[in-house]
Design an enzyme around this catalytic site. Structure first.
Site, PDB file in Angstrom:
ATOM      1  N   HIS A   1      24.286 -84.227  19.709  1.00 29.87           N
ATOM      2  CA  HIS A   1      23.616 -85.407  20.283  1.00 29.87           C
ATOM      3  C   HIS A   1      22.907 -85.043  21.587  1.00 29.87           C
ATOM      4  CE1 HIS A   1      25.163 -88.891  17.842  1.00 29.87           C
ATOM      5  NE2 HIS A   1      25.677 -87.832  17.263  1.00 29.87           N
TER       6      HIS A   1
ATOM      7  N   GLU B   1      21.180 -86.761  23.439  1.00 28.82           N
ATOM      8  CA  GLU B   1      21.048 -87.880  24.376  1.00 28.82           C
ATOM      9  C   GLU B   1      22.347 -88.217  25.105  1.00 28.82           C
ATOM     10  OE1 GLU B   1      21.844 -88.067  21.310  1.00 28.82           O
ATOM     11  OE2 GLU B   1      23.356 -89.642  21.175  1.00 28.82           O
TER      12      GLU B   1
ATOM     13  N   CYS C   1      22.103 -85.684  13.748  1.00 30.15           N
ATOM     14  CA  CYS C   1      23.435 -85.923  13.187  1.00 30.15           C
ATOM     15  C   CYS C   1      23.353 -86.415  11.745  1.00 30.15           C
ATOM     16  CB  CYS C   1      24.208 -86.861  14.091  1.00 30.15           C
ATOM     17  SG  CYS C   1      25.931 -86.424  14.139  1.00 30.15           S
TER      18      CYS C   1
HETATM   19  N1  GLN Z   1      27.144 -89.049  14.449  1.00 31.77           N
HETATM   20  C1  GLN Z   1      26.806 -88.929  13.176  1.00 31.77           C
HETATM   21  O1  GLN Z   1      25.697 -89.201  12.756  1.00 31.77           O
HETATM   22  C2  GLN Z   1      27.905 -88.598  12.234  1.00 31.77           C
HETATM   23  C3  GLN Z   1      27.432 -88.282  10.840  1.00 31.77           C
HETATM   24  C4  GLN Z   1      28.560 -88.301   9.851  1.00 31.77           C
HETATM   25  N2  GLN Z   1      29.009 -89.627   9.622  1.00 31.77           N
HETATM   26  C5  GLN Z   1      29.689 -87.416  10.340  1.00 31.77           C
HETATM   27  O2  GLN Z   1      30.698 -87.930  10.755  1.00 31.77           O
HETATM   28  O3  GLN Z   1      29.582 -86.236  10.314  1.00 31.77           O
END
Ligand code: GLN
Ligand code: ISJ
Length: 887
Positions: A227, A229, A115
């Site tokens: 994600h 996880e 992410c």
């Molecule tokens: N879950 C994250 O790492 C989000 C990354 C970034 N802040 C976004 O909103 O895209």
């Protein structure tokens, strides 16, 4: 918070791979760590992206050189750069992450970006980040992947996303929304020639194709936008982690071999083929040593504490324990002035069947309404069985003994902890660095040295009962609480009474425990109290036989009360302004679409104002008025975590449906976050509610909190010990339907909760704590503290979300609302609710003729929320609590 670890027995150095996790203050980090530990058997260490040891030091008296990340990394086999709030292009948001991508040659090591970490990698190699048309938080997508690299042998991938921003590599599918031939999807672009796309998401039409994974074609860097996880990512998530690890190992091995050739070229010139095994045999080198050479040693020395530093730390630790130990000593042995002291060594307990006797009946027998009091009550169905299996089994009446019961207060603005005597006078006061460490130290001392003999099945024997405000929780995550307003009456941020006499109902088996931890002399009180209850049970069974008319029931008849009626009639609800509320909701959404938060639990404080009671009748004490209001509340908004608390200058009447956390004496814990709300209205059936609560919007809200709670519990209990036992089920309450999940954590090696009906009927030794070593570290308490403030009242990621909310809520303290209320049992267990659906009155010295009850309310704002819908939801929650306050 200062984490203080008990000294463990020395263990042999692990041969497991070592992975460094760079944490950007996300609320899911520990889930990733747990998944990595489980799926590849690695040891993962966490480092925050802004760790000050790596920064040049501006303090003049600390001349130490900053640590070098490159050197530090020598001790690891790979790195994971995790998710987080904000932008990959903002140095503050990614911190140390951005240095990973600059590593060269010998310093290089495999990295997985997740992410924000993925976005950071992409930006480092030429990509841009932009906001998406529709942010994706807590939504599950069917990801299209290439089946190659970290996706090899990956089947259909359903993955949870938490992002508002996306990576743009200037690909035709992004700029023109089309490719000339399917294979083009997997080709690098002119803008980012070294980045190979590995996966795309086409699930959201408005967003178009969103890049989901990349690999660097020359360096050992991989990244995923989703994600792996999350509890709602399918099993392919773990598969991807394993694939990444295999790729990383392959890279490491290749590098080790190429490096060792350089290293050993002289002595081996004679010819024998060079293999890892040979290296090991000839030089005793491990694979990692071979890679990192001597630098490892150097690094180990620089990260070790100097002797002086270690001594300083021990002294500091002992100093922190001094004040709480003193407080505990006064509680235990008195202060030769006003405090007598009671050692909880002995638990006196007597039991009887409860028949049809209610909590309220027993309260009235003991006249709790006359003075200060604490009642934690499980609302029941009409057959007096618990509203919900699993919650609402017990009710606890904590008797406050006038002139004797001690209390602990804590004020977050001055960091002062006070021990107060029976008259509410301050007996001892001091400033503490970490109030939760102080309370832990106190509780450790109050723990009975022997497991009490006799019936000990009640989850509460005695201990601290009260609340901690939202602001007391903020301290634990290093968010500075808002200041008190000048004219605001001062309310403690933590207030616990030390309850030594209690009456506990077990509603499941209809049993009452009368208990005292006040020493041998108090047996007489226990026997007297049980007699009174026994008599009342008998009387109640007579008056509730079918022949008796309701009016002849001395317990349950509701006497006409013209004074109370007049009071209620004078009430006026003062609600937050809808225009203002809705514009704040829009601001929340702006922060979300800008990538700073995934979900924000926005709240406000409403009021109900009455003419003061003594304006009606001087004789009616305000305590009794509160009790009457509380009884109306429990009847009209029956809830598993009802509570009545009259202490100091506070009146707290709660009808909370939500468990924050409970844990038994062996440290098995349970959290029950609620997220997703449908109001009962004419025409809205249970089927409609189920349909609404099954919508992606409501499920997303809930999922984010489930992952957040898992993260918090993983942080304490570790990989493999946290389970989601209920995922998003609809529960019905008096005026609302709610979506509820249950997350359990069981300490390693401990048996979980009751599994058989027999265990449920008579909680066995493992619930009584007999099997728990009384000195065992209490993971339940750690989880309780580490999860503050409750995630369902903050949103995720927690720290950044709380900072945003503080500003959007006008820097007003939430106070008791949004905090937690419950008990810490001397035997080591605990149970707390989230303070919502609660009315609070603070007595103040001003001579206003108004009685003001504050009722906080709010809801989780996500990208999909509508401002009007959020306002209506907030009003619905307010109404559920304020309705009994009106005639
Ligand atoms: N879950 C994250 O790492 C989000 C990354 C970034 N802040 C976004 O909103 O895209
Ligand atoms: C904020 C409140 O409730 C919280 C928000 C909920 C939601 O957004 O659906 C549900 C339960 C609580 O965690 C409140 O009751 O005031």
């Amino acid at each position: 918070m200062m984490a203080i670890k008990d000294e463990g027995t020395p263990v042999a150095p692990s041969t497991r791979p070592k992975i460094l996790y760079l944490d950007a203050y996300d609320s899911f980090s520990n889930n990733i760590i747990a998944q990595v530990e489980q799926s590849i058997g690695a040891d993962v260490s966490k480092l925050f992206i802004d760790d000050s040891r790596f920064r040049a030091n501006s303090e003049p008296d600390r001349a130490e050189e900053p640590l070098s990340l490159t050197e530090y990394l020598k001790d690891f086999d790979a790195v994971i750069a995790g998710p987080g709030p904000g932008w990959a292009t903002d140095e503050k948001d990614v911190g140390l992450m951005q240095d990973l991508w600059k590593l060269e040659r010998d310093d290089l090591l495999p990295v997985l970006g997740i992410c924000l970490g993925f976005q950071s990698m992409a930006v480092a190699f030429g990509a841009e980040t932009t906001t998406m048309i529709e942010p994706r938080h807590g939504v599950v997508s069917d990801i299209l992947h290439k089946g190659h690299s970290i996706f090899s042998n990956v089947d259909q991938l359903l993955a949870t996303q938490y992002h508002s921003l996306q990576v743009s590599i200037g690909h035709a599918i992004q700029t023109k929304r089309a490719v000339r031939y399917p294979g083009e999807l997997w080709e690098a672009t002119e803008l980012c020639p070294l980045l190979e796309p590995l996966a795309w998401d086409f699930d959201n039409k408005k967003n178009g194709a969103v890049l989901m994974a990349l690999r660097h074609t020359e360096k050992p860097f991989w990244g995923v936008q989703f994600h792996p996880e999350s509890i709602c990512t399918n099993k392919e998530g773990a598969n991807i982690i394993q694939n990444w690890w295999e790729s990383a190992m392959t890279w490491n091995t290749k590098r080790a071999l190429s490096q060792t050739v350089e290293l050993v070229v002289e002595p081996l010139a004679a010819g024998a083929p060079l293999t890892m095994d040979r290296l090991r045999d000839v030089w005793g080198l491990s694979y990692r040593d071979a890679v990192h050479g001597k630098k490892r040693k150097l690094n180990a020395i620089s990260s070790n504490k100097s002797f002086d530093e270690a001594v300083r730390e021990v002294v500091e630790f002992e100093k922190q324990r001094e004040a709480p130990r003193k407080i505990a000593n006064i509680i235990l042995y008195g202060d030769d002035k006003t405090v007598k002291g009671y050692e909880p060594e002995m638990l006196h307990c007597a039991t009887t069947g409860s028949g049809r006797l209610t909590v309220s009946n027993v309260c009235e027998i003991f006249e709790v309404q006359r003075s200060e009091a604490i009642v934690l009550e499980s609302g029941l169905q009409s057959d007096l069985l618990p509203l919900k299996v699993g919650t609402g089994r017990y009710s606890i009446i904590g008797l406050i003994i006038p002139g004797e019961t001690l209390r602990l207060h804590y004020y977050s603005d001055t960091k002062t902890i006070q021990l107060r005597g029976g008259e509410d006078e301050v007996v001892f006061e001091t400033v503490v660095q970490d109030v939760w460490f102080a309370i832990k130290t106190i509780m450790q001392r109050l723990k009975p040295r022997h497991t009490p003999s006799g019936p000990t099945f009640a989850p509460f024997w005695g201990g601290l009962v009260g609340f901690a405000s939202y602001e007391a929780g903020l301290e634990t995550i290093n968010v500075v609480p808002s200041e008190r307003l000048k004219d605001e009456p001062i309310v403690p941020d933590i207030c616990f009474a030390y309850v030594t006499r209690s009456i506990v109902f077990d509603h499941q088996v209809k049993k009452i425990y009368v208990q005292s931890i006040r020493g041998a002399d108090d047996r007489a009180w226990v026997m007297d109290a049980i007699d009174r209850i026994y008599d009342a049970v008998g009387q109640k069974s007579v008056v509730t036989t079918p022949s008796s008319s309701p009016a002849s029931n001395p317990f349950d008849s509701i006497p006409q009360n013209p004074i109370l009626d007049a009071y209620l009639r004078s009430g006026k609800a003062v609600l937050a302004d809808s225009f203002d509320y809705e514009s704040r909701v829009r601001e929340c959404q702006h922060f979300i679409s800008e990538g700073h938060s995934y979900e924000l639990c926005f709240t406000t404080q409403n009021r109900v104002e009455y003419r003061k009671m003594d304006a009606f009748d001087e004789d009616i004490m305000s305590g009794e008025l509160s009790w009457k209001l509380y009884n109306r509340l429990t009847k009209q908004n029956t809830a598993p975590f009802s509570a009545y608390m009259r202490l100091h200058n506070m009146h707290i009447l709660s009808s909370s449906p939500e468990r924050y956390i409970s844990w038994d004496r062996n440290g098995s814990a349970q959290c029950r976050p609620i997220k997703g709300t449908v109001q009962k209205r004419p025409g809205v059936t249970a089927v409609d509610a189920l349909a609404i609560l099954s919508s992606p919007k409501e499920r997303a809200e809930n999922l984010m909190i489930v992952d957040l709670v898992r993260h918090q519990l993983h942080g304490v209990y570790g990989a493999g010990n946290v389970h989601v036992s209920q995922l998003m089920e609809v529960e019905e309450y008096e005026t609302l339907w709610q979506l509820v999940s249950v997350i359990d954590a069981v300490p390693h090696g401990v048996r979980g909760k009751a599994r058989t009906p027999e265990e449920w009927e008579e909680p066995a030794d493992y619930i009584s704590g007999k099997k728990a070593s009384l000195n065992a570290s209490n993971q339940g308490y750690e989880a309780f503290v580490n999860s503050l403030p409750p995630g369902s009242m903050t949103g995720a990621p927690k720290k950044r979300s709380c900072e945003i909310l503080k500003e959007l809520e006008g820097n007003k303290r939430r106070g008791i609302y949004s905090g937690v209320l419950g008990y810490l049992d001397v035997g080591g267990g605990g149970d707390f609710s989230v303070v919502i659906r609660t009315a609070v009155k603070i007595e103040s010295d001003n001579d206003s003729d108004k009685d003001v009850w504050t009722i906080g309310a709010g809801g989780a704002v996500t990208a999909q929320s509508t401002p009007q819908g959020e306002y209506e939801e907030m009003v619905g929650k307010f109404n559920s609590t304020s309705r009994p306050f009106k005639l």
